[in-house]
Every structure is written in C-alpha cells, then in structure tokens.
Design a protein around this motif. Structure first.
Motif, PDB file in Angstrom:
ATOM      1  N   ILE A 138      -0.608  36.192  29.283  1.00  0.00           N
ATOM      2  CA  ILE A 138      -1.069  35.586  28.088  1.00  0.00           C
ATOM      3  C   ILE A 138      -2.732  35.303  28.391  1.00  0.00           C
ATOM      4  O   ILE A 138      -2.879  34.701  29.398  1.00  0.00           O
ATOM      5  CB  ILE A 138      -0.531  34.166  27.847  1.00  0.00           C
ATOM      6  N   ILE A 139      -3.544  36.197  27.702  1.00  0.00           N
ATOM      7  CA  ILE A 139      -5.000  35.801  27.541  1.00  0.00           C
ATOM      8  C   ILE A 139      -5.328  34.569  26.582  1.00  0.00           C
ATOM      9  O   ILE A 139      -4.822  34.817  25.592  1.00  0.00           O
ATOM     10  CB  ILE A 139      -5.691  36.763  27.184  1.00  0.00           C
ATOM     11  N   CYS A 140      -5.481  33.479  27.258  1.00  0.00           N
ATOM     12  CA  CYS A 140      -5.975  32.476  26.367  1.00  0.00           C
ATOM     13  C   CYS A 140      -7.307  31.984  26.326  1.00  0.00           C
ATOM     14  O   CYS A 140      -7.903  31.501  27.511  1.00  0.00           O
ATOM     15  CB  CYS A 140      -5.089  31.180  26.741  1.00  0.00           C
ATOM     16  N   THR A 141      -7.903  32.374  25.239  1.00  0.00           N
ATOM     17  CA  THR A 141      -9.348  32.322  25.236  1.00  0.00           C
ATOM     18  C   THR A 141     -10.207  31.870  24.022  1.00  0.00           C
ATOM     19  O   THR A 141      -9.737  31.995  23.150  1.00  0.00           O
ATOM     20  CB  THR A 141     -10.165  33.473  25.753  1.00  0.00           C
ATOM     21  N   SER A 142     -11.174  31.061  24.408  1.00  0.00           N
ATOM     22  CA  SER A 142     -11.776  30.817  23.309  1.00  0.00           C
ATOM     23  C   SER A 142     -13.208  31.705  23.030  1.00  0.00           C
ATOM     24  O   SER A 142     -13.177  32.788  23.620  1.00  0.00           O
ATOM     25  CB  SER A 142     -12.714  29.214  23.418  1.00  0.00           C
ATOM     26  N   THR A 143     -14.091  31.503  22.093  1.00  0.00           N
ATOM     27  CA  THR A 143     -15.085  32.328  21.826  1.00  0.00           C
ATOM     28  C   THR A 143     -16.511  31.490  21.916  1.00  0.00           C
ATOM     29  O   THR A 143     -16.301  30.212  21.573  1.00  0.00           O
ATOM     30  CB  THR A 143     -15.085  32.991  20.494  1.00  0.00           C
ATOM     31  N   THR A 144     -17.466  32.061  22.298  1.00  0.00           N
ATOM     32  CA  THR A 144     -18.815  31.190  22.582  1.00  0.00           C
ATOM     33  C   THR A 144     -19.793  32.022  21.899  1.00  0.00           C
ATOM     34  O   THR A 144     -19.881  33.259  21.916  1.00  0.00           O
ATOM     35  CB  THR A 144     -18.984  30.829  23.962  1.00  0.00           C
ATOM     36  N   GLY A 145     -20.998  31.643  21.965  1.00  0.00           N
ATOM     37  CA  GLY A 145     -22.190  32.232  21.332  1.00  0.00           C
ATOM     38  C   GLY A 145     -21.935  32.994  20.039  1.00  0.00           C
ATOM     39  O   GLY A 145     -21.344  32.508  19.193  1.00  0.00           O
ATOM     40  N   VAL A 192     -14.452  27.160  27.177  1.00  0.00           N
ATOM     41  CA  VAL A 192     -15.868  26.536  27.215  1.00  0.00           C
ATOM     42  C   VAL A 192     -15.750  24.997  27.292  1.00  0.00           C
ATOM     43  O   VAL A 192     -16.501  24.492  28.371  1.00  0.00           O
ATOM     44  CB  VAL A 192     -16.815  26.895  25.997  1.00  0.00           C
ATOM     45  N   HIS A 193     -15.271  24.358  26.445  1.00  0.00           N
ATOM     46  CA  HIS A 193     -15.154  23.090  26.423  1.00  0.00           C
ATOM     47  C   HIS A 193     -13.716  22.463  27.010  1.00  0.00           C
ATOM     48  O   HIS A 193     -13.434  21.141  26.732  1.00  0.00           O
ATOM     49  CB  HIS A 193     -15.455  22.528  25.145  1.00  0.00           C
ATOM     50  N   GLY A 194     -12.788  23.142  27.178  1.00  0.00           N
ATOM     51  CA  GLY A 194     -11.550  22.748  27.725  1.00  0.00           C
ATOM     52  C   GLY A 194     -10.378  22.903  26.748  1.00  0.00           C
ATOM     53  O   GLY A 194      -9.508  22.467  27.224  1.00  0.00           O
ATOM     54  N   ASN A 195     -10.757  23.332  25.548  1.00  0.00           N
ATOM     55  CA  ASN A 195      -9.729  23.333  24.564  1.00  0.00           C
ATOM     56  C   ASN A 195      -8.662  24.612  24.841  1.00  0.00           C
ATOM     57  O   ASN A 195      -7.466  24.387  24.819  1.00  0.00           O
ATOM     58  CB  ASN A 195     -10.371  23.757  23.109  1.00  0.00           C
ATOM     59  N   ALA A 196      -9.124  25.547  25.454  1.00  0.00           N
ATOM     60  CA  ALA A 196      -8.164  26.614  25.766  1.00  0.00           C
ATOM     61  C   ALA A 196      -7.223  26.319  27.183  1.00  0.00           C
ATOM     62  O   ALA A 196      -6.134  26.591  27.047  1.00  0.00           O
ATOM     63  CB  ALA A 196      -8.916  27.866  26.159  1.00  0.00           C
TER      64      ALA A 196
END
Length: 152
Positions: free
Chosen positions: A52-59, A10-14
């Motif tokens: 590798i799934i590198c994901t954040s969470t949103t909402g 979302v914001h580039g952290n991942a």
C-alpha cells in the motif's frame, strides 16, 4: 497475507493513517509492516506480499521529500514490476486544484507503467471532505483486502 505500507509524509498525517491501517491487520487476517519511504529504492518491491502506497502531496503536486528517493528510483533503476499488487491511499486537499492528489497520482502512474497492478480504487482522503481520515482508510482497507484476495 503480508502487506507492506510504504509511507510518504510531510507533516505526519500519512504516518498516522498508516498506523491506523496497521492496527486493523487482525480485522483482515493480515500481517502489516509500515515502512517510511526515507531512503528506500525500487528493491523494496522485491519483498513478498502486497503493498500500500500511503502518501500525501506537497508543493505543486509533488511527492513528499521523504518519498523522493523511492520515486526517483522507479526511473533510475526501472525494472518490470509485474509481480507487484498495490493499493493507494492518497492524502490530499482538493482546494489545491490542479495539484490535487499529485503525489498519489505520480506513484500510481509510475508503478503501473512498470507493470505493477493497482488493486481496487484509490482511497482518497481529502481534507476538505473528511474529518476522520484514519477511520475512512480502515474502511477502505477492509474492502481492498477482499479485492486483493481475488487477484493475488
């Protein structure tokens, strides 16, 4: 060893974590490719190697917007993924309670439903617990690569 990191951010952290993992490729004798999930579909898993799934969470515990197409293709174009070995790096914030790690959990559950095999434990990068997500992820990668070598 070929590893493809699929990034939902979302914001580039991942993305920053994925880049740190890519820079550690020599440490684990691997070739690592980083692909943002934008516009990808289930066919991405036809590539050789591990993922590798590198994901954040949103909402409210959702996968990021740039990961929506890939995630939905896992239902719309569902097929057996028994050849797929993957690791999961989940960026999250435990202060969100029930939606904690939602994006990562959704990918993990759906991929395993399709026959993919998760190797090792999930790398949980909780903003409430770590101030060095890139370093924590690289440490996880080194242990994960050893486990991957035993199941590949």
């Amino acid at each position: 060893m070929q590893i493809t990191i699929l990034v939902g951010s979302v914001h580039g952290n991942a993305s920053a974590v994925a880049q740190a993992l890519q820079m550690a490729a020599d440490d684990i004798a691997a070739q690592i490719t980083v692909l943002p999930m934008d516009g990808l579909g289930i066919a991405v898993f036809d590539q050789p190697g591990a993922f590798i799934i590198c994901t954040s969470t949103t909402g409210s515990g959702d996968v990021p917007d740039n990961a929506q197409a890939l995630f939905h293709s896992l239902d719309a174009q569902a097929k057996y993924l028994g050849h797929v070995r993957f690791g999961l790096v989940a960026l999250c914030d435990s202060s969100y309670g029930d939606s904690f790690m939602g994006g990562g959990k959704q990918f993990d559950e759906r991929l395993r439903d399709l026959g993919a095999r998760r190797v090792g434990e999930v790398c949980v990068l909780d903003t409430m617990e770590t101030s060095q997500p890139e370093e924590d992820a690289v440490a996880w990668l080194k242990a994960w690569a050893v486990q991957l070598a035993t199941v590949a």
